[in-house]
Write an enzyme that holds these catalytic residues in place. Structure first.
Site, PDB file in Angstrom:
ATOM      1  N   LYS A 211       6.825  22.168 -15.738  1.00 38.48           N
ATOM      2  CA  LYS A 211       5.969  21.095 -15.226  1.00 38.48           C
ATOM      3  C   LYS A 211       5.803  21.201 -13.721  1.00 38.48           C
ATOM      4  CE  LYS A 211       4.572  16.386 -15.677  1.00 38.48           C
ATOM      5  NZ  LYS A 211       4.707  15.100 -16.391  1.00 38.48           N
TER       6      LYS A 211
ATOM      7  N   HIS B 298       6.333   7.307 -28.093  1.00 38.43           N
ATOM      8  CA  HIS B 298       5.342   8.231 -27.523  1.00 38.43           C
ATOM      9  C   HIS B 298       5.497   9.635 -28.102  1.00 38.43           C
ATOM     10  CE1 HIS B 298       2.678  10.132 -24.686  1.00 38.43           C
ATOM     11  NE2 HIS B 298       3.643  10.915 -24.222  1.00 38.43           N
TER      12      HIS B 298
ATOM     13  N   GLU C 136      -4.672  16.724 -11.768  1.00 40.29           N
ATOM     14  CA  GLU C 136      -5.225  16.999 -13.091  1.00 40.29           C
ATOM     15  C   GLU C 136      -6.714  17.303 -13.066  1.00 40.29           C
ATOM     16  OE1 GLU C 136      -5.229  14.348 -16.964  1.00 40.29           O
ATOM     17  OE2 GLU C 136      -3.180  14.976 -16.521  1.00 40.29           O
TER      18      GLU C 136
ATOM     19  N   GLU D 245       8.000  16.649 -26.336  1.00 38.10           N
ATOM     20  CA  GLU D 245       7.456  17.155 -25.077  1.00 38.10           C
ATOM     21  C   GLU D 245       8.047  18.519 -24.735  1.00 38.10           C
ATOM     22  OE1 GLU D 245       5.006  15.997 -23.492  1.00 38.10           O
ATOM     23  OE2 GLU D 245       4.846  13.849 -23.802  1.00 38.10           O
TER      24      GLU D 245
ATOM     25  N   ARG E   2      -3.440  21.037 -15.027  1.00 35.28           N
ATOM     26  CA  ARG E   2      -2.461  20.030 -15.423  1.00 35.28           C
ATOM     27  C   ARG E   2      -2.836  19.336 -16.720  1.00 35.28           C
ATOM     28  NH1 ARG E   2       0.533  15.361 -11.674  1.00 35.28           N
ATOM     29  NH2 ARG E   2       1.836  14.586 -13.368  1.00 35.28           N
TER      30      ARG E   2
ATOM     31  N   ARG F  86       0.813  -1.225   0.000  1.00 38.33           N
ATOM     32  CA  ARG F  86       0.000   0.000   0.000  1.00 38.33           C
ATOM     33  C   ARG F  86       0.843   1.271   0.000  1.00 38.33           C
ATOM     34  NH1 ARG F  86      -3.427  -3.289   3.485  1.00 38.33           N
ATOM     35  NH2 ARG F  86      -5.297  -3.865   2.302  1.00 38.33           N
TER      36      ARG F  86
END
Length: 433
Positions: free
Chosen positions: A296, A334, A306, A254, A310, A190
């Site tokens: 960023k 990508h 987001e 990017e 974002r 977790r």
């Protein structure tokens, strides 16, 4: 009207968000430094892992002074963390060791990166630190392996090694490794600590920062995952010396994004320095990485999960993710898919009358200069785009929201309020059927 930057978080429940142009910042000119040579190593087979100790690289010694050229802080309160940027940072053990709180470390890497940097990272984790033991798991390389079966190999190694909640996972590789290692860290027991060591430009300027982790599903990219922040991000720019040209260009997609959506001076710097970036001039790469991380970090600090702002970092990604899914994960890198998607987003923005022809042209020109594709592959049909985009993460209440350019250079909106005819026209303009 699109929401202003200051109202984005307050309006997170709406379908729209906008971002204004940023004030200019001075950018250094790229130095004329010869591009470093690249080395290659024979491929390594994926393995369940191995245990490495401090004697792995006994001849290495840390430098007398730190080579950190910049530190960018991601401000998230008690979960804030630094991004260290500079050459040769893997030779500085303290940078990693200060973020390892227990005695057990699991390095997650792949068959391409392991022969290049695994031994060095192990040394950095254990130098003058004999109480720390390092395990590793070496995964197959490629986007097509960013799935549940491969993720289970990380859990298998962690459980077999009897790692506990004070252990630290270390992601050593590109975006795929970072995303999977981070997701594994979020889920194992977790939640355990993890560190990002990105070795591709794509990961250094984008995916390693901000805590997005996850895996792909056959029906869509990154649909399974979690927001989970690292303890630190260590960007050793020397790792780019071994990066193939195609991967370097993929990362530049990017970098271009940040200029288009929020940082016009940075975009203008890129237009003047693209040849220096492609030639791997250290000063140019260092500035591009630093400025991208600053952009960023500023966004993540305001909108970690987001809810609005974002999402603007995903310019071109809705179209791009459809290309990656539709052609099979790994067929296009990508950044290649995002580049084509960015051109499509610019085209749609122009059709809506939201940007002038010059911004659309500059978008195409800079991506061509970076040797990136500016159109999707022929296999992508209008129907395929629509079917895949219908399950995109940014769909809300059945409404496809897009990041589109609007206004002067450096401005964009995240919205579902647009004329569907413009989307259809863009898809038909770029697809054969």
């Amino acid at each position: 009207m699109a929401a202003s930057t200051s109202s984005l978080l307050a309006a997170s429940s709406t379908s729209r968000a906008a971002i204004s142009p940023r004030l200019p910042r001075a950018a250094p000119a790229a130095a004329s430094v010869p591009s470093p040579s690249r080395s290659s190593c024979p491929p390594l087979r994926a393995s369940a892992g191995r245990r490495l100790v401090a004697s792995a690289a006994p001849t290495m010694q840390p430098p007398a002074t730190s080579r950190v050229s910049a530190v960018v802080d991601v401000d998230l309160g008690d979960r804030s963390y630094p991004i260290y940027i500079g050459p040769g940072l893997l030779d500085e053990p303290d940078l990693l060791q200060r973020h390892v709180h227990g005695k057990r470390v699991l390095v997650v890497t792949n068959t391409t990166v392991a022969p290049l940097y695994l031994e060095k990272v192990t040394w950095a984790l254990t130098h003058n630190n004999p109480n720390v033991s390092v395990e590793s798991v070496i995964l197959p390389d490629g986007e097509k392996y960013k799935d549940m079966d491969t993720l289970m190999k990380v859990f298998d190694k962690a459980i077999e090694s009897r790692l506990d909640r004070r252990c630290t996972f270390v992601a050593l590789g590109g975006g795929v490794i970072g995303d999977m290692c981070g997701f594994a860290a979020a889920a194992f027991l977790r939640g355990v600590n993890f560190i990002q060591i990105p070795t591709t430009l794509m990961a250094q300027v984008d995916s390693s920062v901000g805590g997005k982790t996850g895996i792909n599903h056959p029906l869509g990219k990154n649909l399974i995952g979690a927001f989970y922040q690292p303890q630190c991000v260590l960007v050793d720019t020397d790792t780019l010396n071994t990066l193939p040209d195609r991967e370097l260009a993929s990362g530049i997609a990017e970098v271009v994004k940040y200029g288009l959506i929020r940082d016009a001076p940075f975009f203008e710097w890129q237009e003047k320095n693209m040849s220096a970036l492609l030639a791997r001039e250290p000063s140019a790469l260092a500035y591009a990485i630093k400025r991208s991380c600053e952009n960023k970090a500023e966004v993540v600090a305001q909108d970690e999960k987001e809810s609005g702002l974002r999402a603007t970092l995903n310019l071109g990604h809705t179209f791009g993710h459809a290309i990656e899914t539709g052609t099979g994960y790994g067929a296009w890198l990508h950044g290649e898919a995002v580049a084509a998607g960015t051109v499509m987003a610019a085209d749609m923005s122009h059709r809506l009358g939201w940007i002038d022809e010059s911004i659309k042209k500059r978008t195409v020109d800079i991506l061509q200069q970076a040797k990136l594709p500016i159109a999707p592959p022929e296999a992508m049909t209008v129907e395929k785009f629509k079917n895949i985009m219908a399950v995109d993460k940014k769909v809300a209440d059945g409404l496809l929201r897009l990041i589109l350019l609007k206004g002067p250079l450096g401005s964009c909106v995240f919205t579902g309020d647009y004329d569907r005819k413009a989307l259809d026209e863009t898809l038909h303009a770029f697809c054969n059927s």
